[in-house]
Design a protein around this motif. Structure first.
Motif, PDB file in Angstrom:
ATOM      1  N   LEU A   1       0.820  -1.209   0.000  1.00  0.00           N
ATOM      2  CA  LEU A   1       0.000   0.000   0.000  1.00  0.00           C
ATOM      3  C   LEU A   1       0.857   1.264   0.000  1.00  0.00           C
ATOM      4  O   LEU A   1       0.378   2.347  -0.355  1.00  0.00           O
ATOM      5  CB  LEU A   1      -0.933   0.002   1.219  1.00  0.00           C
ATOM      6  CG  LEU A   1      -1.938  -1.148   1.292  1.00  0.00           C
ATOM      7  CD1 LEU A   1      -2.761  -1.055   2.562  1.00  0.00           C
ATOM      8  CD2 LEU A   1      -2.857  -1.151   0.069  1.00  0.00           C
ATOM      9  N   LEU A   2       2.125   1.115   0.404  1.00  0.00           N
ATOM     10  CA  LEU A   2       3.023   2.270   0.350  1.00  0.00           C
ATOM     11  C   LEU A   2       3.319   2.679  -1.083  1.00  0.00           C
ATOM     12  O   LEU A   2       3.624   3.844  -1.345  1.00  0.00           O
ATOM     13  CB  LEU A   2       4.345   1.933   1.062  1.00  0.00           C
ATOM     14  CG  LEU A   2       4.301   1.727   2.573  1.00  0.00           C
ATOM     15  CD1 LEU A   2       5.668   1.269   3.063  1.00  0.00           C
ATOM     16  CD2 LEU A   2       3.898   3.016   3.274  1.00  0.00           C
ATOM     17  N   LEU A   3       3.240   1.713  -1.995  1.00  0.00           N
ATOM     18  CA  LEU A   3       3.646   1.981  -3.374  1.00  0.00           C
ATOM     19  C   LEU A   3       2.842   3.100  -4.022  1.00  0.00           C
ATOM     20  O   LEU A   3       3.431   4.020  -4.597  1.00  0.00           O
ATOM     21  CB  LEU A   3       3.567   0.685  -4.200  1.00  0.00           C
ATOM     22  CG  LEU A   3       4.224   0.713  -5.572  1.00  0.00           C
ATOM     23  CD1 LEU A   3       5.692   1.096  -5.458  1.00  0.00           C
ATOM     24  CD2 LEU A   3       4.096  -0.639  -6.249  1.00  0.00           C
ATOM     25  N   PRO A   4       1.510   3.087  -3.953  1.00  0.00           N
ATOM     26  CA  PRO A   4       0.782   4.242  -4.504  1.00  0.00           C
ATOM     27  C   PRO A   4       0.656   5.396  -3.517  1.00  0.00           C
ATOM     28  O   PRO A   4       0.515   6.549  -3.935  1.00  0.00           O
ATOM     29  CB  PRO A   4      -0.602   3.657  -4.826  1.00  0.00           C
ATOM     30  CG  PRO A   4      -0.767   2.549  -3.840  1.00  0.00           C
ATOM     31  CD  PRO A   4       0.607   1.970  -3.614  1.00  0.00           C
ATOM     32  N   THR A   5       0.709   5.099  -2.209  1.00  0.00           N
ATOM     33  CA  THR A   5       0.486   6.159  -1.214  1.00  0.00           C
ATOM     34  C   THR A   5       1.636   7.162  -1.194  1.00  0.00           C
ATOM     35  O   THR A   5       1.414   8.380  -1.185  1.00  0.00           O
ATOM     36  CB  THR A   5       0.311   5.546   0.187  1.00  0.00           C
ATOM     37  OG1 THR A   5      -0.779   4.628   0.168  1.00  0.00           O
ATOM     38  CG2 THR A   5       0.051   6.629   1.222  1.00  0.00           C
ATOM     39  N   LEU A   6       2.870   6.659  -1.177  1.00  0.00           N
ATOM     40  CA  LEU A   6       4.028   7.555  -1.108  1.00  0.00           C
ATOM     41  C   LEU A   6       4.150   8.465  -2.328  1.00  0.00           C
ATOM     42  O   LEU A   6       4.347   9.676  -2.174  1.00  0.00           O
ATOM     43  CB  LEU A   6       5.299   6.744  -0.894  1.00  0.00           C
ATOM     44  CG  LEU A   6       5.468   6.129   0.494  1.00  0.00           C
ATOM     45  CD1 LEU A   6       6.727   5.276   0.566  1.00  0.00           C
ATOM     46  CD2 LEU A   6       5.512   7.224   1.561  1.00  0.00           C
ATOM     47  N   PRO A   7       4.052   7.935  -3.546  1.00  0.00           N
ATOM     48  CA  PRO A   7       4.123   8.871  -4.690  1.00  0.00           C
ATOM     49  C   PRO A   7       2.976   9.869  -4.716  1.00  0.00           C
ATOM     50  O   PRO A   7       3.155  11.007  -5.150  1.00  0.00           O
ATOM     51  CB  PRO A   7       4.085   7.942  -5.914  1.00  0.00           C
ATOM     52  CG  PRO A   7       3.572   6.651  -5.419  1.00  0.00           C
ATOM     53  CD  PRO A   7       4.001   6.541  -3.999  1.00  0.00           C
TER      54      PRO A   7
END
Length: 525
Positions: A175-181
């Protein structure tokens, strides 16, 4: 005994156990704090691998102007980390089997995160490509070794669940993959750095942040011991007993009687590992070392292991080609389709849209005048949904795997992904095509099952090498998928989706030939 209090056991009392194998000793340990923390760290390590390899997909979608990239160059940048992983997989597998799991994982994580930070300051396409190669070279050490490391702290009856637990943690990490960008890259700021000849934009900060999970994992792992099975296979019985005792103490919080082993007996697997150790100790010089590396690898391609090695390598290749290789261009393609919908294009196939608009075949200045430094908000939302489905999927698989068996799970994933990939070619409703594209990339749901099977199929002295080689073929699939899209997306788009979908269906057939795949584990075991 008459003066003892049942509710306050003496912490110094020990239950002496003789004549047990290491697996039996591990099965006597209560599943507790140590196991949960190790599972969390293992999941975080795989999150680090994901961020280091897949996070570049969002960078590719917005860094076209700064790095002057063509479609082919985007494919190269998206795949180059996997090339580094492929080149180094054999090395790390050998070192993990001969020097130790933890001795490979910790330093490679520190090196990978450091190089990622450096890469965020690179000013040209080729400079950042070299850094991404080195990141892949080092992150491979942790990627291939963490499953054997985690599995060897658990007995046969808890190993699969522990590995799947790490996959569940990894699912949350996804879930970090789309959240961080979304939080970082869509910001309007920029910071000129004349000394380096770059403008430090949000995508560079995001790239640097991709190295943080690996750094945090390495720091956390400093407090954990080497795998007890590896230590015991090296002939250090006392150290292995100390590690087991350490696990017991942490899991019981020093409040209960702690079984203390007087000794551990060898099983067949450990005996084979000790023979291998003796051969290693008798090897001197470079030629002898290369001969040892060959002897470490060759058994995987001989009976009785050759068939299972080939099968696992093929499955990894197919899964990574669709789940990772096809993901490299996903944010950019998704953003393009959403922009087309907003422009009033409601009926067109994905490939017709890509080939009519051109994904980006040139790196020239004229083309770059129209490129964007941000992505459509819906792109992040749909990517977040994709990763959330992965998270829920890993959790469900962990709960049902012992009940329904590994084969059924793999077949459902492979067939659904394969059919969806082929349907992308023909569906002319953009939103439906987006969902089919997303389902195609869900082949990664079976990766946790495949890695669990690989750990179970091979003995201790070959386990890390087997995982390394199978993952090496998986990364080769990622390289193939990313470059396939880079080369064919503008001209043969239908072929790329056809290949990916068909390969998933073939994987579904191949899975039937995995040894003992029909066997289920009773939940009560």
């Amino acid at each position: 005994m008459e003066n003892s209090k049942p509710d306050e056991p003496d912490k110094r009392t020990a239950i002496h156990c003789d004549g047990v194998t290491l697996d039996e000793a591990l099965s006597l340990i209560r599943f507790g704090k140590f196991n949960y923390l190790l599972i969390a760290i293992a999941g975080m390590i795989h999150t680090a691998v994901l961020m280091e390899t897949i996070g570049i997909s969002f960078v590719i979608a917005v860094a076209e102007c700064d790095l002057r990239m063509s479609t082919q160059q985007k494919g190269i940048l998206g795949a180059i980390a996997y090339v580094g992983i492929i080149v180094s997989s054999h090395l790390w597998g050998f070192l993990a089997d001969t020097r130790g799991r933890r001795k490979v994982i910790v330093p490679t994580l520190f090196l990978a995160s450091t190089i990622t930070l450096v890469s965020s300051f690179m000013s040209s396409f080729w400079a950042i490509t070299v850094c991404r190669f080195l990141t892949g070279f080092f992150i491979s050490g942790a990627s291939a070794t963490v499953y054997p490391y985690l599995g060897e702290f658990h007995s046969n009856k808890t190993r699969s669940r522990a590995i799947l637990g790490a996959s569940f943690v990894y699912g949350f990490g996804c879930l970090l993959l789309p959240t961080l960008p979304f939080l970082v890259m869509n910001q309007p700021w920029d910071l000129p750095i004349p000394l380096l000849g770059i403008v430090y934009r949000p995508w560079r900060l995001f790239l640097a942040i991709c190295g943080l999970p690996g750094f945090v994992s390495a720091v956390a792992l400093l407090k954990f011991p080497e795998s007890p099975k590896f230590v015991f296979s090296r002939g250090n019985t006392e150290h292995a007993i100390d590690i087991i005792h350490q696990i017991q103490c942490m899991n019981s919080n020093n409040k209960e009687q702690i079984p203390r082993l007087n000794g551990i007996i060898d099983d067949l697997e450990i005996q084979q590992s000790k023979i291998h150790l003796a051969e290693m100790n008798n090897s001197n010089g470079f030629h002898a070392l290369m001969k040892l590396v060959w002897k470490q690898t060759a058994p995987l391609f001989m009976e009785p292991y050759m068939g299972r090695t080939v099968i696992m390598c093929f499955l990894q290749f197919g899964m990574f080609l669709t789940a990772h290789g096809m993901y490299v261009f996903f944010p950019g393609i998704l953003n393009q389709m959403l922009e087309a919908q907003e422009a009033g294009v409601n009926r067109t196939t994905t490939c017709d849209l890509i080939m009519s608009r051109g994904y980006s075949t040139r790196g020239d200045t004229a083309h770059q005048q129209g490129c964007s430094q941000t992505l459509n908000i819906t792109t992040y939302e749909l990517t977040f949904i994709l990763e959330a489905i992965h998270t829920v999927g890993f959790a469900v698989i962990g709960l049902i795997i012992n009940t329904v068996g590994k084969l059924l799970i793999m077949e459902i994933v492979f067939v659904c992904c394969g059919i969806s990939g082929i349907m992308v070619i023909f569906v002319d409703i953009p939103l439906l095509a987006i969902w089919l594209y997303m389902i195609l990339m869900m082949g990664g749901l079976s990766a946790c099952v495949t890695n669990t099977i690989t750990v179970d199929l091979f003995p201790t002295n070959l386990r890390a090498m087997a995982v390394s080689i199978s993952l090496m073929f998986g990364r080769l699939g990622s390289v193939t998928g990313a470059n396939m899209l880079g080369l064919l997306l503008d001209s043969q788009c239908q072929l790329t989706f056809g290949i990916a979908g068909s390969l998933m269906l073939v994987c579904g057939v191949i899975a039937f030939f995995i040894p003992n795949i029909h066997k289920k584990v009773n939940a009560s075991e």
